[in-house]
Design a protein around this motif. Sequence first.
Motif, PDB file in Angstrom:
ATOM      1  N   HIS A   1       0.834  -1.205   0.000  1.00  0.00           N
ATOM      2  CA  HIS A   1       0.000   0.000   0.000  1.00  0.00           C
ATOM      3  C   HIS A   1       0.873   1.261   0.000  1.00  0.00           C
ATOM      4  CE1 HIS A   1      -3.500   2.528   0.820  1.00  0.00           C
ATOM      5  NE2 HIS A   1      -2.768   3.132   1.735  1.00  0.00           N
ATOM      6  N   ALA A   2       1.950   1.230   0.785  1.00  0.00           N
ATOM      7  CA  ALA A   2       2.867   2.370   0.835  1.00  0.00           C
ATOM      8  C   ALA A   2       3.555   2.575  -0.517  1.00  0.00           C
ATOM      9  CB  ALA A   2       3.907   2.163   1.932  1.00  0.00           C
ATOM     10  N   TRP A   3       3.885   1.476  -1.188  1.00  0.00           N
ATOM     11  CA  TRP A   3       4.503   1.559  -2.514  1.00  0.00           C
ATOM     12  C   TRP A   3       3.549   2.248  -3.493  1.00  0.00           C
ATOM     13  CZ3 TRP A   3       9.273   0.775  -4.394  1.00  0.00           C
ATOM     14  CH2 TRP A   3       9.433   0.593  -5.777  1.00  0.00           C
ATOM     15  N   LYS A   4       2.295   1.849  -3.456  1.00  0.00           N
ATOM     16  CA  LYS A   4       1.314   2.463  -4.349  1.00  0.00           C
ATOM     17  C   LYS A   4       1.118   3.940  -4.011  1.00  0.00           C
ATOM     18  CE  LYS A   4      -3.432   2.112  -6.067  1.00  0.00           C
ATOM     19  NZ  LYS A   4      -4.735   1.413  -5.949  1.00  0.00           N
ATOM     20  N   ALA A   5       1.026   4.243  -2.722  1.00  0.00           N
ATOM     21  CA  ALA A   5       0.773   5.624  -2.293  1.00  0.00           C
ATOM     22  C   ALA A   5       1.928   6.551  -2.661  1.00  0.00           C
ATOM     23  CB  ALA A   5       0.537   5.658  -0.783  1.00  0.00           C
ATOM     24  N   SER A   6       3.147   6.016  -2.722  1.00  0.00           N
ATOM     25  CA  SER A   6       4.304   6.854  -3.023  1.00  0.00           C
ATOM     26  C   SER A   6       4.533   7.011  -4.523  1.00  0.00           C
ATOM     27  CB  SER A   6       5.567   6.267  -2.379  1.00  0.00           C
ATOM     28  OG  SER A   6       5.870   4.992  -2.929  1.00  0.00           O
ATOM     29  N   GLY A   7       3.768   6.270  -5.331  1.00  0.00           N
ATOM     30  CA  GLY A   7       3.915   6.336  -6.772  1.00  0.00           C
ATOM     31  C   GLY A   7       2.952   7.316  -7.416  1.00  0.00           C
ATOM     32  N   LYS A   8       2.993   7.364  -8.731  1.00  0.00           N
ATOM     33  CA  LYS A   8       2.132   8.264  -9.498  1.00  0.00           C
ATOM     34  C   LYS A   8       1.608   7.524 -10.729  1.00  0.00           C
ATOM     35  CE  LYS A   8       4.916  12.308  -8.185  1.00  0.00           C
ATOM     36  NZ  LYS A   8       5.812  13.397  -8.684  1.00  0.00           N
ATOM     37  N   PHE A   9       0.693   8.183 -11.438  1.00  0.00           N
ATOM     38  CA  PHE A   9       0.165   7.639 -12.682  1.00  0.00           C
ATOM     39  C   PHE A   9       0.336   8.667 -13.804  1.00  0.00           C
ATOM     40  CE2 PHE A   9      -2.035   5.204  -9.475  1.00  0.00           C
ATOM     41  CZ  PHE A   9      -2.171   3.942 -10.021  1.00  0.00           C
ATOM     42  N   PHE A  10       0.579   8.169 -15.017  1.00  0.00           N
ATOM     43  CA  PHE A  10       0.456   9.032 -16.188  1.00  0.00           C
ATOM     44  C   PHE A  10      -0.408   8.296 -17.197  1.00  0.00           C
ATOM     45  CE2 PHE A  10       3.605   6.326 -18.089  1.00  0.00           C
ATOM     46  CZ  PHE A  10       3.591   6.568 -19.464  1.00  0.00           C
ATOM     47  N   THR A  11      -0.896   9.014 -18.179  1.00  0.00           N
ATOM     48  CA  THR A  11      -1.837   8.439 -19.139  1.00  0.00           C
ATOM     49  C   THR A  11      -1.169   8.203 -20.477  1.00  0.00           C
ATOM     50  OG1 THR A  11      -3.692   9.545 -18.050  1.00  0.00           O
ATOM     51  CG2 THR A  11      -4.064   8.743 -20.290  1.00  0.00           C
ATOM     52  N   TYR A  12      -1.303   6.986 -20.973  1.00  0.00           N
ATOM     53  CA  TYR A  12      -0.795   6.615 -22.289  1.00  0.00           C
ATOM     54  C   TYR A  12      -1.966   6.128 -23.132  1.00  0.00           C
ATOM     55  CZ  TYR A  12       1.604   4.006 -25.973  1.00  0.00           C
ATOM     56  OH  TYR A  12       2.021   3.530 -27.191  1.00  0.00           O
ATOM     57  N   LYS A  13      -2.349   6.919 -24.125  1.00  0.00           N
ATOM     58  CA  LYS A  13      -3.458   6.571 -25.026  1.00  0.00           C
ATOM     59  C   LYS A  13      -4.708   6.174 -24.243  1.00  0.00           C
ATOM     60  CE  LYS A  13      -0.543   5.263 -28.949  1.00  0.00           C
ATOM     61  NZ  LYS A  13      -0.227   4.236 -29.969  1.00  0.00           N
TER      62      LYS A  13
ATOM     63  N   VAL B   1       7.432   2.986 -22.198  1.00  0.00           N
ATOM     64  CA  VAL B   1       8.651   3.454 -21.518  1.00  0.00           C
ATOM     65  C   VAL B   1       9.092   4.784 -22.113  1.00  0.00           C
ATOM     66  CG1 VAL B   1      11.079   2.958 -21.027  1.00  0.00           C
ATOM     67  CG2 VAL B   1       9.383   1.114 -20.910  1.00  0.00           C
ATOM     68  N   GLU B   2       9.097   4.874 -23.433  1.00  0.00           N
ATOM     69  CA  GLU B   2       9.474   6.130 -24.090  1.00  0.00           C
ATOM     70  C   GLU B   2       8.522   7.255 -23.694  1.00  0.00           C
ATOM     71  OE1 GLU B   2      11.530   4.522 -28.222  1.00  0.00           O
ATOM     72  OE2 GLU B   2       9.364   4.861 -28.170  1.00  0.00           O
ATOM     73  N   ALA B   3       7.220   6.941 -23.649  1.00  0.00           N
ATOM     74  CA  ALA B   3       6.225   7.953 -23.296  1.00  0.00           C
ATOM     75  C   ALA B   3       6.413   8.435 -21.860  1.00  0.00           C
ATOM     76  CB  ALA B   3       4.816   7.397 -23.493  1.00  0.00           C
ATOM     77  N   LEU B   4       6.771   7.524 -20.958  1.00  0.00           N
ATOM     78  CA  LEU B   4       7.012   7.912 -19.567  1.00  0.00           C
ATOM     79  C   LEU B   4       8.182   8.888 -19.474  1.00  0.00           C
ATOM     80  CD1 LEU B   4       6.689   7.722 -16.499  1.00  0.00           C
ATOM     81  CD2 LEU B   4       8.058   5.616 -16.557  1.00  0.00           C
ATOM     82  N   LEU B   5       9.241   8.608 -20.195  1.00  0.00           N
ATOM     83  CA  LEU B   5      10.406   9.500 -20.150  1.00  0.00           C
ATOM     84  C   LEU B   5      10.090  10.863 -20.763  1.00  0.00           C
ATOM     85  CD1 LEU B   5      13.204   6.907 -20.927  1.00  0.00           C
ATOM     86  CD2 LEU B   5      12.651   7.953 -18.736  1.00  0.00           C
ATOM     87  N   ARG B   6       9.252  10.882 -21.792  1.00  0.00           N
ATOM     88  CA  ARG B   6       8.797  12.178 -22.321  1.00  0.00           C
ATOM     89  C   ARG B   6       7.962  12.917 -21.273  1.00  0.00           C
ATOM     90  NH1 ARG B   6       7.318   9.199 -26.792  1.00  0.00           N
ATOM     91  NH2 ARG B   6       5.107   9.576 -26.370  1.00  0.00           N
ATOM     92  N   HIS B   7       7.097  12.179 -20.608  1.00  0.00           N
ATOM     93  CA  HIS B   7       6.250  12.756 -19.561  1.00  0.00           C
ATOM     94  C   HIS B   7       7.096  13.383 -18.459  1.00  0.00           C
ATOM     95  CE1 HIS B   7       2.956  13.088 -16.651  1.00  0.00           C
ATOM     96  NE2 HIS B   7       3.709  12.422 -15.789  1.00  0.00           N
ATOM     97  N   LEU B   8       8.238  12.766 -18.156  1.00  0.00           N
ATOM     98  CA  LEU B   8       9.127  13.257 -17.099  1.00  0.00           C
ATOM     99  C   LEU B   8      10.148  14.262 -17.625  1.00  0.00           C
ATOM    100  CD1 LEU B   8       9.774   9.869 -15.232  1.00  0.00           C
ATOM    101  CD2 LEU B   8       8.201  11.699 -14.560  1.00  0.00           C
ATOM    102  N   GLY B   9      10.088  14.563 -18.913  1.00  0.00           N
ATOM    103  CA  GLY B   9      11.017  15.526 -19.492  1.00  0.00           C
ATOM    104  C   GLY B   9      12.430  15.003 -19.632  1.00  0.00           C
ATOM    105  N   LEU B  10      12.568  13.674 -19.777  1.00  0.00           N
ATOM    106  CA  LEU B  10      13.902  13.060 -19.821  1.00  0.00           C
ATOM    107  C   LEU B  10      14.230  12.478 -21.185  1.00  0.00           C
ATOM    108  CD1 LEU B  10      13.766  11.184 -16.380  1.00  0.00           C
ATOM    109  CD2 LEU B  10      14.892  13.365 -16.880  1.00  0.00           C
ATOM    110  N   GLN B  11      13.471  12.858 -22.211  1.00  0.00           N
ATOM    111  CA  GLN B  11      13.665  12.230 -23.513  1.00  0.00           C
ATOM    112  C   GLN B  11      15.023  12.529 -24.136  1.00  0.00           C
ATOM    113  OE1 GLN B  11      11.550  14.626 -22.700  1.00  0.00           O
ATOM    114  NE2 GLN B  11      10.988  15.953 -24.419  1.00  0.00           N
ATOM    115  N   ASN B  12      15.668  13.582 -23.697  1.00  0.00           N
ATOM    116  CA  ASN B  12      16.979  13.935 -24.262  1.00  0.00           C
ATOM    117  C   ASN B  12      18.140  13.570 -23.345  1.00  0.00           C
ATOM    118  OD1 ASN B  12      15.855  15.102 -26.625  1.00  0.00           O
ATOM    119  ND2 ASN B  12      15.321  16.939 -25.450  1.00  0.00           N
ATOM    120  N   ARG B  13      17.845  12.845 -22.276  1.00  0.00           N
ATOM    121  CA  ARG B  13      18.895  12.437 -21.333  1.00  0.00           C
ATOM    122  C   ARG B  13      19.370  11.020 -21.637  1.00  0.00           C
ATOM    123  NH1 ARG B  13      18.671  15.365 -16.524  1.00  0.00           N
ATOM    124  NH2 ARG B  13      20.545  14.179 -15.969  1.00  0.00           N
TER     125      ARG B  13
END
Length: 297
Positions: A41-53, A127-139
């Motif tokens: 439960h703590a693992w879920k609470a400390s995480g986040k969600f993003f939307t892909y399609k 995975v690619e979409a998550l990194l774009r969401h986090l602004g890390l696509q160029n890292r």
Amino acid sequence: MVRRDRLRRMREWWVQVGLLAVPLLAAYLHIPPPQLSPALHAWKASGKFFTYKGLRIFYQDSAGVVGSPEIVVLLHGFPTSSYDWYKIWEGLTLRFHRVIALDFLGFGFSDKPRPHHYSIFEQASIVEALLRHLGLQNRRINLLSHDYGDIVAQELLYRYKQNRSGRLTIKSLCLSNGGIFPETHHPLLLQKLLKDGGVLSPILTRLMNFFVFSRGLTPVFGPYTRPSESELWDMWAGIRNNDGNLVIDSLLQYINQRQKFKRRWVGALTSVNIPIHFIYGPLDPVNPYPEFLELYR
């Protein structure tokens, strides 16, 4: 006449048994998922969600050591989730600036649509979409993968080599036990039944329970690293979340995909110009020693 009466009574008895069995079976097949443990439960609470399609994908993103430019993305195995990494999470934050993990579509706390054509290609795009969401696509990203995640990593490596997407630049790759070579992969009997069972597969997914799951999964661990019962319950709770047991047969199609795209994914490993490391436990019954290691070498 006596025989006819006996047959009639027998038919009536079976009808009564059937009428009694139907609600009992229905109740069994709709057993609610287990409660999340405090740790899960703590693992879920400390995480986040993003939307892909239109689909919700669960992920973890932790800040680590200050001053380091290093980012690591963790790709989990089948049939579990990002929670697989919790024991080494803190240690990774002492080495990397960002530690990121996700639950693939159909796994853990992410959405589990059905019917759905689950594929390694889609998981790599997530995975690619998550990194774009986090602004890390160029890292430049370090990848750490296991099992199912190894195949996703191979697809990401192929795209990186071919400059197909330009969204993910891989700095290094660390694989761990997984079926990266189809010819040395020996799926469990239950996996074979679920993968190629046809009309039987949906029935098996509904009949699957903790006992079947735990007895099937435990043997893939070494004798000194087998999970405790509470850890197995955490894994099972992640699978049952969002009725994930009902999509296991669809997820297992990755085994067929791996055979079909062997040249693409194994080929991605053969001529790379980035550091690749492999962590291999030789007691793996699914990818057995020594033939697996010989192919890797």
